[in-house]
Design a protein around this motif. Structure first.
Motif, PDB file in Angstrom:
ATOM      1  N   ARG A  42       0.821  -1.207   0.000  1.00 41.08           N
ATOM      2  CA  ARG A  42       0.000   0.000   0.000  1.00 41.08           C
ATOM      3  C   ARG A  42       0.857   1.259   0.000  1.00 41.08           C
ATOM      4  O   ARG A  42       0.480   2.267  -0.602  1.00 41.08           O
ATOM      5  N   VAL A  46       0.629   4.261  -2.724  1.00 40.35           N
ATOM      6  CA  VAL A  46       0.534   5.686  -2.400  1.00 40.35           C
ATOM      7  C   VAL A  46       1.613   6.462  -3.149  1.00 40.35           C
ATOM      8  O   VAL A  46       1.350   7.522  -3.716  1.00 40.35           O
ATOM      9  N   ARG A  50       1.033   9.348  -5.897  1.00 40.35           N
ATOM     10  CA  ARG A  50       1.653  10.665  -5.740  1.00 40.35           C
ATOM     11  C   ARG A  50       2.382  11.046  -7.023  1.00 40.35           C
ATOM     12  O   ARG A  50       2.253  12.163  -7.523  1.00 40.35           O
ATOM     13  N   ILE A  55      -3.225  11.998  -6.274  1.00 38.12           N
ATOM     14  CA  ILE A  55      -3.496  12.444  -4.912  1.00 38.12           C
ATOM     15  C   ILE A  55      -2.524  13.578  -4.584  1.00 38.12           C
ATOM     16  O   ILE A  55      -1.447  13.678  -5.163  1.00 38.12           O
ATOM     17  N   GLU A  59      -2.399  14.497   1.160  1.00 38.14           N
ATOM     18  CA  GLU A  59      -3.141  13.245   1.267  1.00 38.14           C
ATOM     19  C   GLU A  59      -2.181  12.057   1.267  1.00 38.14           C
ATOM     20  O   GLU A  59      -2.357  11.109   2.036  1.00 38.14           O
ATOM     21  N   ALA A  60      -1.155  12.109   0.434  1.00 35.66           N
ATOM     22  CA  ALA A  60      -0.158  11.044   0.403  1.00 35.66           C
ATOM     23  C   ALA A  60       0.572  10.953   1.735  1.00 35.66           C
ATOM     24  O   ALA A  60       0.776   9.857   2.271  1.00 35.66           O
ATOM     25  N   ASP A  62      -0.544  11.880   4.659  1.00 37.98           N
ATOM     26  CA  ASP A  62      -1.479  11.359   5.664  1.00 37.98           C
ATOM     27  C   ASP A  62      -1.617   9.844   5.549  1.00 37.98           C
ATOM     28  O   ASP A  62      -1.595   9.133   6.550  1.00 37.98           O
ATOM     29  N   ARG A  63      -1.767   9.360   4.329  1.00 35.56           N
ATOM     30  CA  ARG A  63      -1.892   7.906   4.118  1.00 35.56           C
ATOM     31  C   ARG A  63      -0.625   7.180   4.536  1.00 35.56           C
ATOM     32  O   ARG A  63      -0.680   6.127   5.165  1.00 35.56           O
ATOM     33  N   GLU A  64       0.521   7.740   4.183  1.00 38.19           N
ATOM     34  CA  GLU A  64       1.788   7.116   4.550  1.00 38.19           C
ATOM     35  C   GLU A  64       1.958   7.072   6.065  1.00 38.19           C
ATOM     36  O   GLU A  64       2.408   6.073   6.619  1.00 38.19           O
ATOM     37  N   GLU A  66      -0.376   6.925   8.319  1.00 34.48           N
ATOM     38  CA  GLU A  66      -1.269   5.891   8.844  1.00 34.48           C
ATOM     39  C   GLU A  66      -0.687   4.494   8.594  1.00 34.48           C
ATOM     40  O   GLU A  66      -0.715   3.628   9.473  1.00 34.48           O
ATOM     41  N   LEU A  67      -0.155   4.267   7.409  1.00 38.42           N
ATOM     42  CA  LEU A  67       0.415   2.957   7.083  1.00 38.42           C
ATOM     43  C   LEU A  67       1.662   2.664   7.926  1.00 38.42           C
ATOM     44  O   LEU A  67       1.831   1.544   8.418  1.00 38.42           O
TER      45      LEU A  67
END
Length: 80
Positions: A42, A46, A50, A55, A59-60, A62-64, A66-67
């Motif tokens: 994932r 992301v 990017r 995205i 946002e990238a 934030d996702r990174e 979380e991962l």
């Protein structure tokens, strides 16, 4: 389980079966959610999004974040 107990709780058997299945599904979902191989895949997705511009940088990030949080062991909330 005795004969009497088995007979008295027989109507609850479908409920116990549903609960058992739900618990197995939860275990599997948690395993897949926190599996390092899945998290790394994932992260690559992301990065690709990017680079493709689908995205935003925020946002990238934030996702990174979380991962990466999933990869780290829980701290337990204890402070020394």
């Amino acid at each position: 389980m005795g004969l009497i107990t088995g007979l008295l709780t027989l109507p609850l058997a479908p409920v116990r079966g549903v609960i058992w299945v739900a618990e197995r599904l939860q275990e599997q979902a948690e395993h897949e959610l926190n599996d390092p191989a899945v998290v790394r895949r994932r992260l690559r997705e992301v990065q690709a999004a990017r680079e493709a511009g689908t995205i935003s940088e925020q946002e990238a990030a934030d996702r990174e974040a979380e991962l990466v949080r999933r990869l780290l062991p829980p701290t337990g909330g204890l402070e020394v």
